[in-house]
Design an enzyme around this catalytic site. Structure first.
Site, PDB file in Angstrom:
ATOM      1  N   HIS A   1     -81.738 -26.937  29.866  1.00 13.08           N
ATOM      2  CA  HIS A   1     -80.504 -27.504  29.315  1.00 13.08           C
ATOM      3  C   HIS A   1     -80.553 -27.486  27.797  1.00 13.08           C
ATOM      4  O   HIS A   1     -81.627 -27.593  27.200  1.00 13.08           O
ATOM      5  CB  HIS A   1     -80.267 -28.930  29.842  1.00 13.08           C
TER       6      HIS A   1
ATOM      7  N   ASP B   1     -85.174 -34.713  32.367  1.00  8.63           N
ATOM      8  CA  ASP B   1     -84.144 -35.446  31.623  1.00  8.63           C
ATOM      9  C   ASP B   1     -83.152 -36.140  32.576  1.00  8.63           C
ATOM     10  O   ASP B   1     -82.619 -35.508  33.498  1.00  8.63           O
ATOM     11  CB  ASP B   1     -83.397 -34.448  30.716  1.00  8.63           C
TER      12      ASP B   1
ATOM     13  N   CYS C   1     -85.449 -29.791  34.223  1.00 14.49           N
ATOM     14  CA  CYS C   1     -86.036 -30.765  33.315  1.00 14.49           C
ATOM     15  C   CYS C   1     -85.934 -32.170  33.923  1.00 14.49           C
ATOM     16  O   CYS C   1     -85.011 -32.469  34.666  1.00 14.49           O
ATOM     17  CB  CYS C   1     -85.311 -30.720  31.973  1.00 14.49           C
TER      18      CYS C   1
ATOM     19  N   ARG D   1     -80.255 -36.894  32.267  1.00 15.02           N
ATOM     20  CA  ARG D   1     -78.871 -36.418  32.205  1.00 15.02           C
ATOM     21  C   ARG D   1     -78.634 -35.150  33.011  1.00 15.02           C
ATOM     22  O   ARG D   1     -77.524 -34.617  33.039  1.00 15.02           O
ATOM     23  CB  ARG D   1     -78.473 -36.205  30.737  1.00 15.02           C
TER      24      ARG D   1
ATOM     25  N   CYS E   1     -82.605 -29.931  24.750  1.00 11.67           N
ATOM     26  CA  CYS E   1     -83.747 -30.468  25.514  1.00 11.67           C
ATOM     27  C   CYS E   1     -84.747 -31.164  24.569  1.00 11.67           C
ATOM     28  O   CYS E   1     -85.259 -30.552  23.630  1.00 11.67           O
ATOM     29  CB  CYS E   1     -84.437 -29.343  26.273  1.00 11.67           C
TER      30      CYS E   1
HETATM   31 ZN    ZN Z   1     -85.064 -31.467  28.769  1.00 12.23          ZN
END
Ligand code: ZN
Length: 202
Positions: free
Chosen positions: A98, A44, A42, A46, A101
């Site tokens: 994750h 993302d 992803c 993080r 998400c």
């Molecule tokens: Zn995500």
């Protein structure tokens, strides 16, 4: 908050730190890459791919998009996969989702998000495929289970691409893994979906 100038300073410090340990590290790396892994994760912030599994530059080819989706019409991810599998000959492809998400969550919140809704449709399909299993879960459990199921569907999508099919048909050693990362723990769990041939797809 770091400014872009801070980031450039940090980059110099980082590069100098590595060169101090191994003066030839970057010189050697500049000659070419032969990573053993392709990571599809992803976007993302993080879940920084190489960082969460403590790999050095050169160890892993990476593609990230919203909610780690492999869409059969997405030439971006398919090009990355083809290059990694057919040219770099990576042995392992890791699809890592994750928990929590935002992309998966947005796919089911009944709101309009603009262009991204087209992308999130792929994840809505995952929800529809597994609606029976999901209907009795709490909202939090449902989101987390959807994050896992999304990884499973993307592993299947990836295995069904002509790229992976050709590799397997040609006897290439190629293993596709489904993992999930916990934002709260910083740890990855293996969803035990590894496929190394068409026999594993059922
Ligand atoms: Zn995500």
């Amino acid at each position: 908050m770091n400014t872009p100038t801070d980031l450039l300073d940090q980059n110099k410090e980082w590069a100098n730190r590595i060169k101090k340990e191994d003066p030839n590290f970057f010189k050697q790396l500049s000659k070419g890459q032969s990573p053993n892994y392709l990571w599809i994760g992803c976007a993302d912030s993080r879940v920084p791919a190489s960082q969460v599994i403590d790999l050095a530059p050169g160890d892993m080819f990476v593609h990230r998009n919203i909610a780690n989706v492999i869409a059969h019409t997405d030439f971006n991810s398919l090009s990355v996969i083809q290059y990694a599998v057919a040219v770099l000959k990576v042995e392992h492809v890791i699809i890592c989702g994750h928990y929590g998400c935002g992309g998966v969550k947005a796919a089911f919140d009944d709101q309009s998000h603009g262009l991204i809704d087209n992308w999130l449709r792929h994840i809505q399909d995952v929800g529809r495929l597994h609606s029976e299993e999901l209907e009795n879960l709490s909202e939090e459990d449902k989101l987390n289970r959807l994050c896992e199921l999304n990884v499973a569907e993307q592993v299947r999508n990836l295995c069904q691409t002509p790229i992976v099919q050709n590799a397997w048909n040609n006897g290439q050693d190629l293993n596709v893994h489904g993992w999930i990362y916990s934002l709260a723990q910083g740890e990855i769990a293996d969803l035990k979906l590894t496929a190394s041939s068409n026999n594993d797809l059922s």
